[in-house]
Design a protein around this motif. Structure first.
Motif, PDB file in Angstrom:
ATOM      1  N   THR A 260       0.844  -1.200   0.000  1.00  0.00           N
ATOM      2  CA  THR A 260       0.000   0.000   0.000  1.00  0.00           C
ATOM      3  C   THR A 260       0.880   1.251   0.000  1.00  0.00           C
ATOM      4  O   THR A 260       1.824   1.348   0.784  1.00  0.00           O
ATOM      5  CB  THR A 260      -0.920   0.023   1.238  1.00  0.00           C
ATOM      6  N   PHE A 261       0.574   2.189  -0.891  1.00  0.00           N
ATOM      7  CA  PHE A 261       1.348   3.433  -0.989  1.00  0.00           C
ATOM      8  C   PHE A 261       0.399   4.615  -1.175  1.00  0.00           C
ATOM      9  O   PHE A 261      -0.596   4.512  -1.894  1.00  0.00           O
ATOM     10  CB  PHE A 261       2.308   3.406  -2.185  1.00  0.00           C
ATOM     11  N   THR A 262       0.715   5.731  -0.540  1.00  0.00           N
ATOM     12  CA  THR A 262       0.015   6.990  -0.788  1.00  0.00           C
ATOM     13  C   THR A 262       0.969   7.907  -1.538  1.00  0.00           C
ATOM     14  O   THR A 262       2.118   8.106  -1.128  1.00  0.00           O
ATOM     15  CB  THR A 262      -0.417   7.660   0.529  1.00  0.00           C
ATOM     16  N   ILE A 263       0.485   8.473  -2.654  1.00  0.00           N
ATOM     17  CA  ILE A 263       1.335   9.262  -3.541  1.00  0.00           C
ATOM     18  C   ILE A 263       1.177  10.755  -3.226  1.00  0.00           C
ATOM     19  O   ILE A 263       0.057  11.258  -3.095  1.00  0.00           O
ATOM     20  CB  ILE A 263       0.974   8.986  -5.017  1.00  0.00           C
ATOM     21  N   ASN A 264       2.307  11.444  -3.146  1.00  0.00           N
ATOM     22  CA  ASN A 264       2.279  12.874  -2.779  1.00  0.00           C
ATOM     23  C   ASN A 264       2.384  13.816  -3.965  1.00  0.00           C
ATOM     24  O   ASN A 264       2.163  15.016  -3.825  1.00  0.00           O
ATOM     25  CB  ASN A 264       3.428  13.176  -1.804  1.00  0.00           C
ATOM     26  N   GLU A 265       2.757  13.285  -5.145  1.00  0.00           N
ATOM     27  CA  GLU A 265       2.926  14.172  -6.300  1.00  0.00           C
ATOM     28  C   GLU A 265       2.643  13.404  -7.587  1.00  0.00           C
ATOM     29  O   GLU A 265       2.585  12.180  -7.591  1.00  0.00           O
ATOM     30  CB  GLU A 265       4.356  14.731  -6.336  1.00  0.00           C
ATOM     31  N   GLU A 266       2.463  14.161  -8.700  1.00  0.00           N
ATOM     32  CA  GLU A 266       2.264  13.536 -10.011  1.00  0.00           C
ATOM     33  C   GLU A 266       3.458  12.632 -10.310  1.00  0.00           C
ATOM     34  O   GLU A 266       4.606  13.038 -10.147  1.00  0.00           O
ATOM     35  CB  GLU A 266       2.156  14.612 -11.093  1.00  0.00           C
ATOM     36  N   LYS A 267       3.201  11.416 -10.795  1.00  0.00           N
ATOM     37  CA  LYS A 267       4.298  10.463 -10.915  1.00  0.00           C
ATOM     38  C   LYS A 267       4.451   9.811 -12.287  1.00  0.00           C
ATOM     39  O   LYS A 267       5.527   9.361 -12.633  1.00  0.00           O
ATOM     40  CB  LYS A 267       4.116   9.337  -9.883  1.00  0.00           C
ATOM     41  N   GLY A 268       3.389   9.675 -13.070  1.00  0.00           N
ATOM     42  CA  GLY A 268       3.505   8.959 -14.341  1.00  0.00           C
ATOM     43  C   GLY A 268       2.741   7.644 -14.325  1.00  0.00           C
ATOM     44  O   GLY A 268       1.885   7.402 -13.474  1.00  0.00           O
ATOM     45  N   ARG A 269       3.066   6.758 -15.260  1.00  0.00           N
ATOM     46  CA  ARG A 269       2.335   5.495 -15.428  1.00  0.00           C
ATOM     47  C   ARG A 269       2.428   4.626 -14.184  1.00  0.00           C
ATOM     48  O   ARG A 269       3.456   4.565 -13.512  1.00  0.00           O
ATOM     49  CB  ARG A 269       2.891   4.727 -16.628  1.00  0.00           C
ATOM     50  N   ILE A 270       1.343   3.904 -13.921  1.00  0.00           N
ATOM     51  CA  ILE A 270       1.248   3.085 -12.718  1.00  0.00           C
ATOM     52  C   ILE A 270       2.346   2.024 -12.656  1.00  0.00           C
ATOM     53  O   ILE A 270       2.919   1.765 -11.590  1.00  0.00           O
ATOM     54  CB  ILE A 270      -0.155   2.423 -12.617  1.00  0.00           C
ATOM     55  N   ASP A 271       2.684   1.381 -13.796  1.00  0.00           N
ATOM     56  CA  ASP A 271       3.707   0.331 -13.755  1.00  0.00           C
ATOM     57  C   ASP A 271       5.089   0.909 -13.452  1.00  0.00           C
ATOM     58  O   ASP A 271       5.876   0.325 -12.702  1.00  0.00           O
ATOM     59  CB  ASP A 271       3.710  -0.492 -15.054  1.00  0.00           C
ATOM     60  N   LYS A 272       5.389   2.100 -14.008  1.00  0.00           N
ATOM     61  CA  LYS A 272       6.670   2.748 -13.728  1.00  0.00           C
ATOM     62  C   LYS A 272       6.766   3.152 -12.263  1.00  0.00           C
ATOM     63  O   LYS A 272       7.806   2.986 -11.615  1.00  0.00           O
ATOM     64  CB  LYS A 272       6.856   3.975 -14.613  1.00  0.00           C
ATOM     65  N   VAL A 273       5.679   3.684 -11.736  1.00  0.00           N
ATOM     66  CA  VAL A 273       5.669   4.132 -10.343  1.00  0.00           C
ATOM     67  C   VAL A 273       5.896   2.956  -9.402  1.00  0.00           C
ATOM     68  O   VAL A 273       6.724   3.013  -8.481  1.00  0.00           O
ATOM     69  CB  VAL A 273       4.337   4.840 -10.020  1.00  0.00           C
ATOM     70  N   LEU A 274       5.173   1.855  -9.614  1.00  0.00           N
ATOM     71  CA  LEU A 274       5.320   0.696  -8.738  1.00  0.00           C
ATOM     72  C   LEU A 274       6.710   0.057  -8.879  1.00  0.00           C
ATOM     73  O   LEU A 274       7.263  -0.442  -7.900  1.00  0.00           O
ATOM     74  CB  LEU A 274       4.232  -0.336  -9.039  1.00  0.00           C
ATOM     75  N   ALA A 275       7.274   0.089 -10.086  1.00  0.00           N
ATOM     76  CA  ALA A 275       8.616  -0.455 -10.274  1.00  0.00           C
ATOM     77  C   ALA A 275       9.643   0.333  -9.464  1.00  0.00           C
ATOM     78  O   ALA A 275      10.603  -0.234  -8.932  1.00  0.00           O
ATOM     79  CB  ALA A 275       8.988  -0.449 -11.753  1.00  0.00           C
TER      80      ALA A 275
END
Length: 302
Positions: free
Chosen positions: A6-21
């Motif tokens: 589980t993660f809470t995101i604080n800023e714009e990050k991009g594609r979900i797969d890239k973020v989780l990687a």
């Protein structure tokens, strides 16, 4: 046992797969993409597709599927063990050996050998990749760190992510590089025209390689390369990108220009902070015989 992240995101990050990687450095992007396809990744309690763009405030929940039981056979394959203690090993992998089992390579791998020689290996990467913190290609020779327990694995993986470990390679490349040093900063991702290859693409993962010229030959250059990041085929793709592909590389370079069994690329130096003692350890592995012999032939031809 099913693992939920589980993660809470604080800023714009991009594609979900890239973020989780990026958030899960011990898992490959292809693994995470498979989770998304299987509906195991939720954002704000809704299943998402691979092209979902993560936004500030998003709550991500990713469920790692239970591993499919597989039997990896321990094999009495000789290993060149450079260093070993109760937490970590350093192995000098020969050219031609696959690091871990996969389709078409279920035996004869480094993992098969490790399971025979080592009683305990970390289980973070599952049954297919026990102890494996990072990889090098089948036809690249040289040094790899192996974790013997999960705590050591986490600390070693963190050093790779934070770019505090040392990984230096020696490569023979086509062409005569006209300058002493250089840095290649170009993002790498799966090639769109051939999914088995990697390529420089705009939306790829950041990749940085530093190189230094050691010796010049007629039509070839010997270089050392230092990795900041560890993308798949990074050195091979980067050197091709700047016009100096690795000699002997069957995928990214001219074919059959020198006698050999694959690319002339060797992971010569490996350094990391010991996961228990905190001491920074550095190891070196000599060039394989075929690499040394090729250099001697080039020197004689010069």
């Amino acid at each position: 046992m099913t693992q939920i992240y589980t993660f809470t995101i604080n800023e714009e990050k991009g594609r979900i797969d890239k973020v989780l990687a990026e958030l899960l450095p011990t898992h490959s992007r292809s693994q995470i993409q498979q989770w998304v396809k299987e509906g195991a990744v939720y954002v704000n309690d809704e299943a998402v597709k691979q092209n979902y763009k993560v936004k500030a405030g998003d709550l991500i929940q990713a469920t790692e599927p239970d591993a499919v039981p597989l039997e990896i056979i321990a094999e009495d394959i000789p290993l060149d063990i450079v260093y070993e203690d109760e937490d970590v090993m350093v192995v000098n992998k020969p050219q031609g050996m696959v690091v871990h089992p996969s389709a078409g390579h279920m035996t004869g791998t480094l993992v098969n050998a490790l399971m025979y020689h080592v009683k305990d290996l970390s289980g973070i990467n599952g049954v297919i990749r026990p102890g494996i913190v990072h990889r090098i290609d089948k036809d690249t020779s040289g040094l790899l760190m192996v974790a013997k327990n999960d705590q050591a694995h986490e600390k070693l993986a963190a050093q790779l992510k934070d770019k505090t470990s040392l990984r230096e390679y020696v490569a023979l490349v086509h062409g005569e590089i006209p300058h002493e040093k250089g840095t290649i900063d170009a993002p790498i991702g799966r090639a769109k025209e051939d999914r088995k290859k990697q390529a420089i693409i705009d939306d790829g993962r950041p990749a940085v390689t530093h190189f230094t010229v050691i010796e010049q030959f007629s039509d070839f250059t010997l270089v050392t390369l230092k990795l900041e990041t560890g993308r798949t085929h990074q050195i091979r793709v980067h050197m091709r990108y700047i016009g100096y592909p690795i000699a002997g590389d069957p995928t990214y370079g001219p074919k059959k220009t020198l006698k050999g069994n694959g690319q002339f690329l060797h992971a010569k130096t490996l350094g990391f902070k010991h996961p228990t003692t905190g001491e920074f350890l550095t190891f070196e592995a000599p060039l394989p015989t075929i690499f040394e012999n090729t250099l001697e032939e080039l020197r004689n031809n010069n």
